[in-house]
Enzyme design. Structure first.
Site, PDB file in Angstrom:
ATOM      1  N   MET A   1      -7.796   8.712   9.068  1.00 24.65           N
ATOM      2  CA  MET A   1      -8.070   9.300   7.749  1.00 24.65           C
ATOM      3  C   MET A   1      -8.896  10.574   7.900  1.00 24.65           C
ATOM      4  SD  MET A   1      -8.881   5.711   5.790  1.00 24.65           S
ATOM      5  CE  MET A   1      -9.791   5.033   7.186  1.00 24.65           C
TER       6      MET A   1
ATOM      7  N   ASP B   1       0.818  -1.209   0.000  1.00 21.71           N
ATOM      8  CA  ASP B   1       0.000   0.000   0.000  1.00 21.71           C
ATOM      9  C   ASP B   1       0.854   1.262   0.000  1.00 21.71           C
ATOM     10  OD1 ASP B   1      -2.402  -1.317   0.035  1.00 21.71           O
ATOM     11  OD2 ASP B   1      -2.659  -1.224   2.199  1.00 21.71           O
TER      12      ASP B   1
ATOM     13  N   LYS C   1      -2.968   3.631  -2.609  1.00 14.28           N
ATOM     14  CA  LYS C   1      -4.133   4.503  -2.751  1.00 14.28           C
ATOM     15  C   LYS C   1      -3.821   5.824  -2.058  1.00 14.28           C
ATOM     16  CE  LYS C   1      -7.289   0.583  -2.326  1.00 14.28           C
ATOM     17  NZ  LYS C   1      -8.374   0.013  -1.531  1.00 14.28           N
TER      18      LYS C   1
END
Length: 482
Positions: free
Chosen positions: A172, A36, A58
């Site tokens: 996040m 990732d 991502k």
């Protein structure tokens, strides 16, 4: 074909020192690594050269590889019989969608193992000196995602959160600060409640932003908070300044690239990490043995070694030739520096001469004075600096030079980001780095000796520091200098 196996490995919050021992074991044995965006450069450097690397990273709102395709990739690679590591930032099961990937593996009858990782929800605040619980301030913690599966802002029961009284941790959450602050206050949370953001937690670029809840949105805008960041709300958030331990670490905030060969980077990396640096090991060179018959060593009065690699190669050749250290007879031993002398000591040999200044010129001057008419055997690299042999020739020494190993340049498999300093321990590491990367010429460069610094200047580096002595301790001091 035999079906392979998949390991879902939590890579931790970014700092390579926070990858678990089990995670490192699994990574060492991988055939394929699917990783990732939030996996740190230092962790990526642990991936073995033989393993295929597949980047499925991502980034906030930008999903170059959809989750369904990630699942297809790990299934495909496992069905090819490979040992597949799915390397995920933080922990696979803390908003890491590890469960979805396991469902895909189960559907294809692929065996798997989950290797837990250290979640950034706890590690990032801790690295910034903020405990997520503290006696008298918070007896519970609550981890909330600020984003939905589709990437939008998550629906959250802020009324319930405002009444919990513990520590709230939003993952996040960099783009959701406004909603978080306003919704919590609208549902009864005091505007004076401490809040904090930790950006790039546990890495060299870590930042901590703190303010009361009523001022936090404005403070984050002023400081230009960006992802990845943990948002923390609760009384513990005010403890960061008091508990900040990184002020005691002189290299905190430094991201340093170590360019030594993979087999010899460990000690330097450990010393840098002890001073607070984030270390990324990018071996730019490796060494390979030159397989040959060693000469009769009895006739030499002195045997000189110019590197630890030379010592290792010498003993490897002795073993291949079915000989041992007794074949050196009464020859005295010279080592170019303390690292080479230590390599000899680990093999049961003590150097009779180590120059005060660790370079070829001073080794030659000292050897010429000590050896007199005795024959000298120099054991070194195939492309070793000519400075040593030229000095021996100019002094009329009777010497033989034998190349035991050759230096080969490695091509790194990723480009490190946001580095502050590059450490070079030989001219060949400079050449290897420059051959592998464009740019980085404005980065601070620390070199272990004059020849290494000369190579760095010739390569176009501008900000060069040279260690006072060619020892690792002095090299680290040069990193700490402004």
């Amino acid at each position: 074909m035999k079906i392979g196996r998949v390991w879902l490995v939590g890579a931790g919050p970014g700092n390579p020192g926070l990858l678990t021992l089990r995670g490192k074991e699994v990574l060492d044995d991988a055939d394929c690594v699917v990783f990732d965006r939030l996996v740190g450069d230092g962790v990526l450097s642990y991936i073995p050269p033989s393993a295929e690397m597949i980047d499925v990273g991502k980034e906030g709102g930008n999903h170059p590889v959809p989750q369904s395709e990630i699942e297809n990739i790990i299934v495909r690679e496992a069905l090819l019989g490979k040992k597949v590591v799915r390397l995920k930032g933080g922990d696979p099961f803390v908003f890491g969608r590890g469960g979805e990937e396991i469902e895909a593996l189960i559907a294809n009858n692929i065996p798997y193992e989950v290797v837990p990782g250290i979640t950034s929800a706890i590690a990032a605040p801790s690295s910034a000196g903020i405990p997520v619980t503290h006696r008298g301030l918070a007896a519970s913690l609550h981890i909330i995602t600020a984003h939905t599966k589709s990437g939008g802002i998550a629906e959250t029961d802020y009324e319930a959160l405002a009444k919990l009284g513990g520590t709230l941790l939003f993952l996040m959450g960099a783009s959701s600060v406004r909603e978080i602050c306003r919704a919590l206050m609208a549902n009864g949370m005091s505007p004076d409640t401490p809040a904090a953001a930790v950006e790039n937690g546990t890495t060299a670029s870590q930042r901590r932003i703190t303010a009361p809840l009523s001022e936090f949105e404005k403070k984050c805008e002023e400081e230009k908070l960006h992802s990845p960041a943990i948002i923390m709300v609760g009384e513990c958030a005010a403890l960061g300044e008091k508990f900040d331990f990184k002020k005691y670490l002189p290299l905190s905030g430094y991201k340093i690239v170590v360019t030594r060969p993979r087999s010899r980077a460990g000690r330097l990396s450990k010393m840098l990490r002890a001073e607070g640096a984030e270390v990324v090991e990018i071996p730019c060179i490796s060494t390979s043995l030159i397989d040959q018959e060693l000469p009769n060593l009895d006739g030499y009065g002195w045997i000189g070694f110019t590197s630890a690699a030379g010592v290792e190669s010498f003993f490897e050749l002795l073993a291949k030739n079915k000989r041992d250290v007794r074949t050196i007879g009464n020859a005295k031993i010279a080592a170019i520096g303390s690292v080479t002398a230590e390599a000899l000591r680990s093999r049961g040999l003590t150097a009779d001469f180590v120059p005060d200044i660790y370079d070829g010129e001073n080794m030659a001057v000292g050897l010429a004075q000590l050896a007199g008419r005795e024959k000298i055997l120099m054991l070194r690299a195939e492309d070793g600096s000519p400075e040593l042999t030229e000095q021996l020739k100019s002094r009329g020494c009777d010497f033989t030079e034998i190349s035991l190993y050759r230096t080969e340049y490695e091509k790194p498999r990723f480009v490190p980001k946001d580095i502050n300093c590059i450490v070079f321990t030989s001219a060949s590491t400079v050449r290897g780095f420059v051959g592998a990367f464009d740019g980085f010429k404005t980065a601070k460069v620390c070199c272990i000796g004059r020849q290494t610094a000369k190579a760095a200047r010739e390569a176009g580096f501008k900000n060069i520091k040279t260690a006072e002595k060619a020892e690792l301790e002095y090299l680290i001091k040069s990193v700490e200098e402004d």
